[in-house]
Each structure stands twice: as structure tokens, then as C-alpha cells.
Write a protein that holds these residues in place. Sequence first.
Motif, PDB file in Angstrom:
ATOM      1  N   ASP A   7       0.879  -1.179   0.000  1.00 45.84           N
ATOM      2  CA  ASP A   7       0.000   0.000   0.000  1.00 45.84           C
ATOM      3  C   ASP A   7       0.914   1.225   0.000  1.00 45.84           C
ATOM      4  O   ASP A   7       1.929   1.237   0.712  1.00 45.84           O
ATOM      5  CB  ASP A   7      -0.905   0.000   1.234  1.00 45.84           C
ATOM      6  CG  ASP A   7      -2.113   0.914   1.071  1.00 45.84           C
ATOM      7  OD1 ASP A   7      -3.244   0.441   1.277  1.00 45.84           O
ATOM      8  OD2 ASP A   7      -1.933   2.110   0.741  1.00 45.84           O
ATOM      9  N   ASN A  56      -4.948   1.103  -6.061  1.00 51.01           N
ATOM     10  CA  ASN A  56      -4.517   2.355  -6.683  1.00 51.01           C
ATOM     11  C   ASN A  56      -3.219   2.827  -6.029  1.00 51.01           C
ATOM     12  O   ASN A  56      -3.239   3.338  -4.924  1.00 51.01           O
ATOM     13  CB  ASN A  56      -5.643   3.385  -6.461  1.00 51.01           C
ATOM     14  CG  ASN A  56      -5.652   4.468  -7.493  1.00 51.01           C
ATOM     15  OD1 ASN A  56      -4.948   4.399  -8.496  1.00 51.01           O
ATOM     16  ND2 ASN A  56      -6.445   5.505  -7.259  1.00 51.01           N
ATOM     17  N   MET A  57      -2.100   2.621  -6.708  1.00 49.81           N
ATOM     18  CA  MET A  57      -0.796   3.016  -6.156  1.00 49.81           C
ATOM     19  C   MET A  57       0.042   3.635  -7.266  1.00 49.81           C
ATOM     20  O   MET A  57      -0.124   3.286  -8.437  1.00 49.81           O
ATOM     21  CB  MET A  57      -0.044   1.786  -5.601  1.00 49.81           C
ATOM     22  CG  MET A  57      -0.708   1.131  -4.414  1.00 49.81           C
ATOM     23  SD  MET A  57       0.262  -0.275  -3.787  1.00 49.81           S
ATOM     24  CE  MET A  57      -0.105  -1.521  -5.032  1.00 49.81           C
ATOM     25  N   SER A  83      -9.905   0.664  -1.350  1.00 50.44           N
ATOM     26  CA  SER A  83     -11.078   1.509  -1.097  1.00 50.44           C
ATOM     27  C   SER A  83     -12.086   1.423  -2.236  1.00 50.44           C
ATOM     28  O   SER A  83     -13.153   2.008  -2.159  1.00 50.44           O
ATOM     29  CB  SER A  83     -10.644   2.957  -0.890  1.00 50.44           C
ATOM     30  OG  SER A  83      -9.975   3.421  -2.033  1.00 50.44           O
ATOM     31  N   GLU A  84     -11.753   0.695  -3.280  1.00 42.97           N
ATOM     32  CA  GLU A  84     -12.626   0.660  -4.453  1.00 42.97           C
ATOM     33  C   GLU A  84     -13.222  -0.725  -4.640  1.00 42.97           C
ATOM     34  O   GLU A  84     -12.646  -1.572  -5.305  1.00 42.97           O
ATOM     35  CB  GLU A  84     -11.835   1.074  -5.692  1.00 42.97           C
ATOM     36  CG  GLU A  84     -11.164   2.424  -5.494  1.00 42.97           C
ATOM     37  CD  GLU A  84     -10.480   2.914  -6.748  1.00 42.97           C
ATOM     38  OE1 GLU A  84     -11.168   3.076  -7.762  1.00 42.97           O
ATOM     39  OE2 GLU A  84      -9.267   3.119  -6.714  1.00 42.97           O
ATOM     40  N   GLY A  85     -14.358  -0.944  -4.026  1.00 47.51           N
ATOM     41  CA  GLY A  85     -14.935  -2.284  -4.037  1.00 47.51           C
ATOM     42  C   GLY A  85     -16.138  -2.452  -4.938  1.00 47.51           C
ATOM     43  O   GLY A  85     -17.093  -3.129  -4.572  1.00 47.51           O
ATOM     44  N   SER A  86     -16.103  -1.865  -6.134  1.00 48.79           N
ATOM     45  CA  SER A  86     -17.265  -1.983  -7.031  1.00 48.79           C
ATOM     46  C   SER A  86     -17.304  -3.378  -7.671  1.00 48.79           C
ATOM     47  O   SER A  86     -16.302  -4.097  -7.712  1.00 48.79           O
ATOM     48  CB  SER A  86     -17.189  -0.922  -8.125  1.00 48.79           C
ATOM     49  OG  SER A  86     -16.057  -1.147  -8.928  1.00 48.79           O
ATOM     50  N   ASP A  88     -17.491  -4.055 -10.739  1.00 46.59           N
ATOM     51  CA  ASP A  88     -16.615  -4.040 -11.901  1.00 46.59           C
ATOM     52  C   ASP A  88     -15.174  -4.401 -11.485  1.00 46.59           C
ATOM     53  O   ASP A  88     -14.498  -5.205 -12.134  1.00 46.59           O
ATOM     54  CB  ASP A  88     -16.675  -2.629 -12.505  1.00 46.59           C
ATOM     55  CG  ASP A  88     -15.850  -2.510 -13.756  1.00 46.59           C
ATOM     56  OD1 ASP A  88     -16.020  -3.351 -14.636  1.00 46.59           O
ATOM     57  OD2 ASP A  88     -15.030  -1.578 -13.839  1.00 46.59           O
ATOM     58  N   MET A  89     -14.729  -3.819 -10.386  1.00 38.26           N
ATOM     59  CA  MET A  89     -13.358  -4.078  -9.941  1.00 38.26           C
ATOM     60  C   MET A  89     -13.217  -5.489  -9.391  1.00 38.26           C
ATOM     61  O   MET A  89     -12.169  -6.128  -9.571  1.00 38.26           O
ATOM     62  CB  MET A  89     -12.935  -3.038  -8.916  1.00 38.26           C
ATOM     63  CG  MET A  89     -12.919  -1.653  -9.536  1.00 38.26           C
ATOM     64  SD  MET A  89     -12.298  -0.405  -8.440  1.00 38.26           S
ATOM     65  CE  MET A  89     -10.549  -0.539  -8.717  1.00 38.26           C
ATOM     66  N   LYS A 104     -12.152  -1.301   1.797  1.00 39.66           N
ATOM     67  CA  LYS A 104     -11.971  -0.447   2.971  1.00 39.66           C
ATOM     68  C   LYS A 104     -13.246   0.382   3.149  1.00 39.66           C
ATOM     69  O   LYS A 104     -13.784   0.847   2.136  1.00 39.66           O
ATOM     70  CB  LYS A 104     -10.802   0.513   2.775  1.00 39.66           C
ATOM     71  CG  LYS A 104      -9.459  -0.147   2.517  1.00 39.66           C
ATOM     72  CD  LYS A 104      -8.436   0.903   2.088  1.00 39.66           C
ATOM     73  CE  LYS A 104      -7.129   0.294   1.627  1.00 39.66           C
ATOM     74  NZ  LYS A 104      -6.220   1.289   1.027  1.00 39.66           N
ATOM     75  N   PRO A 105     -13.722   0.636   4.346  1.00 38.25           N
ATOM     76  CA  PRO A 105     -13.158   0.161   5.605  1.00 38.25           C
ATOM     77  C   PRO A 105     -13.495  -1.304   5.832  1.00 38.25           C
ATOM     78  O   PRO A 105     -14.496  -1.800   5.309  1.00 38.25           O
ATOM     79  CB  PRO A 105     -13.838   1.050   6.638  1.00 38.25           C
ATOM     80  CG  PRO A 105     -15.168   1.388   6.038  1.00 38.25           C
ATOM     81  CD  PRO A 105     -14.926   1.466   4.566  1.00 38.25           C
ATOM     82  N   PHE A 106     -12.670  -1.985   6.621  1.00 36.47           N
ATOM     83  CA  PHE A 106     -12.850  -3.408   6.858  1.00 36.47           C
ATOM     84  C   PHE A 106     -12.763  -3.672   8.356  1.00 36.47           C
ATOM     85  O   PHE A 106     -12.423  -2.775   9.137  1.00 36.47           O
ATOM     86  CB  PHE A 106     -11.771  -4.203   6.125  1.00 36.47           C
ATOM     87  CG  PHE A 106     -10.404  -3.586   6.268  1.00 36.47           C
ATOM     88  CD1 PHE A 106      -9.713  -3.627   7.472  1.00 36.47           C
ATOM     89  CD2 PHE A 106      -9.817  -2.923   5.195  1.00 36.47           C
ATOM     90  CE1 PHE A 106      -8.470  -3.037   7.601  1.00 36.47           C
ATOM     91  CE2 PHE A 106      -8.561  -2.320   5.326  1.00 36.47           C
ATOM     92  CZ  PHE A 106      -7.892  -2.376   6.535  1.00 36.47           C
TER      93      PHE A 106
ATOM     94  N   PHE B  37     -12.238   2.727  11.340  1.00 37.61           N
ATOM     95  CA  PHE B  37     -10.835   3.134  11.329  1.00 37.61           C
ATOM     96  C   PHE B  37     -10.468   4.106  12.449  1.00 37.61           C
ATOM     97  O   PHE B  37      -9.318   4.139  12.890  1.00 37.61           O
ATOM     98  CB  PHE B  37     -10.473   3.760   9.978  1.00 37.61           C
ATOM     99  CG  PHE B  37     -10.266   2.753   8.870  1.00 37.61           C
ATOM    100  CD1 PHE B  37     -10.179   1.394   9.143  1.00 37.61           C
ATOM    101  CD2 PHE B  37     -10.136   3.164   7.558  1.00 37.61           C
ATOM    102  CE1 PHE B  37      -9.984   0.469   8.127  1.00 37.61           C
ATOM    103  CE2 PHE B  37      -9.936   2.245   6.530  1.00 37.61           C
ATOM    104  CZ  PHE B  37      -9.858   0.894   6.819  1.00 37.61           C
ATOM    105  N   LYS B 116     -17.651   6.452  -4.527  1.00 33.11           N
ATOM    106  CA  LYS B 116     -17.527   6.045  -5.938  1.00 33.11           C
ATOM    107  C   LYS B 116     -18.230   4.717  -6.194  1.00 33.11           C
ATOM    108  O   LYS B 116     -18.875   4.533  -7.233  1.00 33.11           O
ATOM    109  CB  LYS B 116     -16.041   5.925  -6.287  1.00 33.11           C
ATOM    110  CG  LYS B 116     -15.751   5.734  -7.742  1.00 33.11           C
ATOM    111  CD  LYS B 116     -14.468   4.977  -7.974  1.00 33.11           C
ATOM    112  CE  LYS B 116     -14.672   3.489  -7.743  1.00 33.11           C
ATOM    113  NZ  LYS B 116     -13.611   2.655  -8.311  1.00 33.11           N
ATOM    114  N   LEU B 127      -5.358   9.332  -7.121  1.00 32.65           N
ATOM    115  CA  LEU B 127      -4.632   9.243  -5.856  1.00 32.65           C
ATOM    116  C   LEU B 127      -4.966  10.462  -4.996  1.00 32.65           C
ATOM    117  O   LEU B 127      -5.214  11.553  -5.518  1.00 32.65           O
ATOM    118  CB  LEU B 127      -3.130   9.180  -6.113  1.00 32.65           C
ATOM    119  CG  LEU B 127      -2.630   7.882  -6.764  1.00 32.65           C
ATOM    120  CD1 LEU B 127      -1.185   8.024  -7.214  1.00 32.65           C
ATOM    121  CD2 LEU B 127      -2.773   6.706  -5.808  1.00 32.65           C
TER     122      LEU B 127
END
Lengths: 120, 164
Positions: A7, A56-57, A83-86, A88-89, A104-106, B37, B116, B127
Motif C-alpha cells: 500500500d 490504486n498506487m 477503497s474501491e470495491g465496485s 466491476d473491480m 476499505k473500511p474493513f 478506522f 464512488k 490518488l
Amino acid sequence: MKILVADDSRVMRQIVIRTLRQAGYDSHEVVEAENGREALEKVASEAPDLVLSDWNMPEMTGIECLRALRASGSQVPFGFVTSEGSDDMRSTASAAGALFLIAKPFTSETFEDHLAPVIG
Amino acid sequence: MSELLSAPVDGISGATAAELLPEETVRAIADEIWASFIGEDEVLVPLDGELPAATVSAWVGIDGPWRGRVVLTTSASAAEELTRALLRGRAPAVLDAEDVEDGFGELANVLGGGLKALLPEASSLTLPMVGAQPPASGPDEHLVSSLWRGERVDVVVCSVPLPH
């Protein structure tokens, strides 16, 4: 057992590591990577039993890292923590060979649910 | 932040930020993040308060059929306390600016990712960026204010106009 946590956020790596401990994986060695490229290198040098990667990095994204690993023949178990749990992803991750995607959050329970089938 | 370059398409492109991501949605996502968090007992109270003259903001862009931005703003001291809460027992006695930028930026990143994911069409996230002054908001700026430990925390969601 060794877990590689990738990360670009140092704070988020700390949160992931803390959550691993809370989920009962406190005896596992953890190594860290700041981006996908470093994760790719550390899979080769550290031989982890599991990779937990952000999506995303900078330098190299998590999905690019996963695709590069599979293209090189590595079958290291790989899961996203992002953080992007759609939907599609999730499909993209699964098609590339990821075992799971934790959004995230988890919670530590979420970690247990996804990691137990992989590393017990 | 990389500016969002793709042209809007028919569908959600004409919607305002508040129509796409109404206040109750923003609050629900933020509450979940705070509980997970920041701490189980940490709450964002839906009340207005005073923002100090000097604030810090963290923001992410959403790039897709709808192009927007999610901005988190609070006082410098609250941003530091939020980072300390994120790190819990692992926070050093003195947090440096890089730690706060990292932690506060990650909060905006998770918030932006959560919002999103609720959009009707697939999008990507930029980012996170952190600074004293976020980019100017579009005309549909949608402000959701809360108090955390007595400090005001703002979430602004807005469309990002196409460059002319």
C-alpha cells in the motif's frame, strides 16, 4: 508464514497489519511494499505465502502487479485490500487471478473470512 | 491531482453531486469509516461548527461518466488527531507532517472510494492529494458538515467542470 502488505500509504499498511493481528495472524511475518513494483520485487526476494495489495498506487498499481506476477508464472495467493470495491473491480480482480477483494473500511472479521481459506 | 480528462456521456453526467450522492449517503459512508478506522465509539455528529481560519484538506477525484471530487476539510489539529486515531497505539509521540498528510489523505481516499462504489456506472479514483487549499469547487458544491470531538469536519462533493 509470510504476508506481503502493499500500500502506498504507510498509515494504511499499519492499519492492515494491526487488523491481521486482530484477526489472529499475529505469528505471521509481515513484509511491506510501497507500490506494485516493489511488491513484484519482494514476491521474488521474500517468497511470501500471501500478498495483500492496495489497488490504486503510484509506480505500478495492484492490478498491474498481479498481472505481471501471473505473466511471470508466479501463483502466489493474492488478494486486494482497497477503497474501491465496485462489482466491476471485483470482476477485474477475479479475472486477473485475485482470490478476494476486501473493501476499505474493513474489520478483523472480514479479514478472517477471506484469509482463513487461504492461509488457515 | 490529475485532472479528469474524459468527456461526459449521456446518463449520469448531467446529475448534480447532491443528486448522485445525497447527504444521507455521504453521512452513512463517513460514519462507517469513522467506526471502523477511527474507533468504535467515534462519531460524526451532524451539527455545524466553526472552521478555523487555517484548515487542511484532502481530496480525491472520481473519473468516469460523472467527473467529480470529494474533499475532506478540518483543522490542522483535528487532522493530526484523526491520523493518531488511525494509527492507534502505533502513533509516535510527535507526528510529522508527512504522517498527517498520509493518514488524512487516506481517509479522503477511503471516503472517495466508498462514494464512488455507489455511483451507477463504473468509475476510477485518483490518488489522494492533501493541502491547505483544495481546487475550486464546481457550481454544484454539496457540503456535508459534522463535528468530531467538537471540531468541524466538512465533506464537499462536487462535479468537476471540463477544462475549456
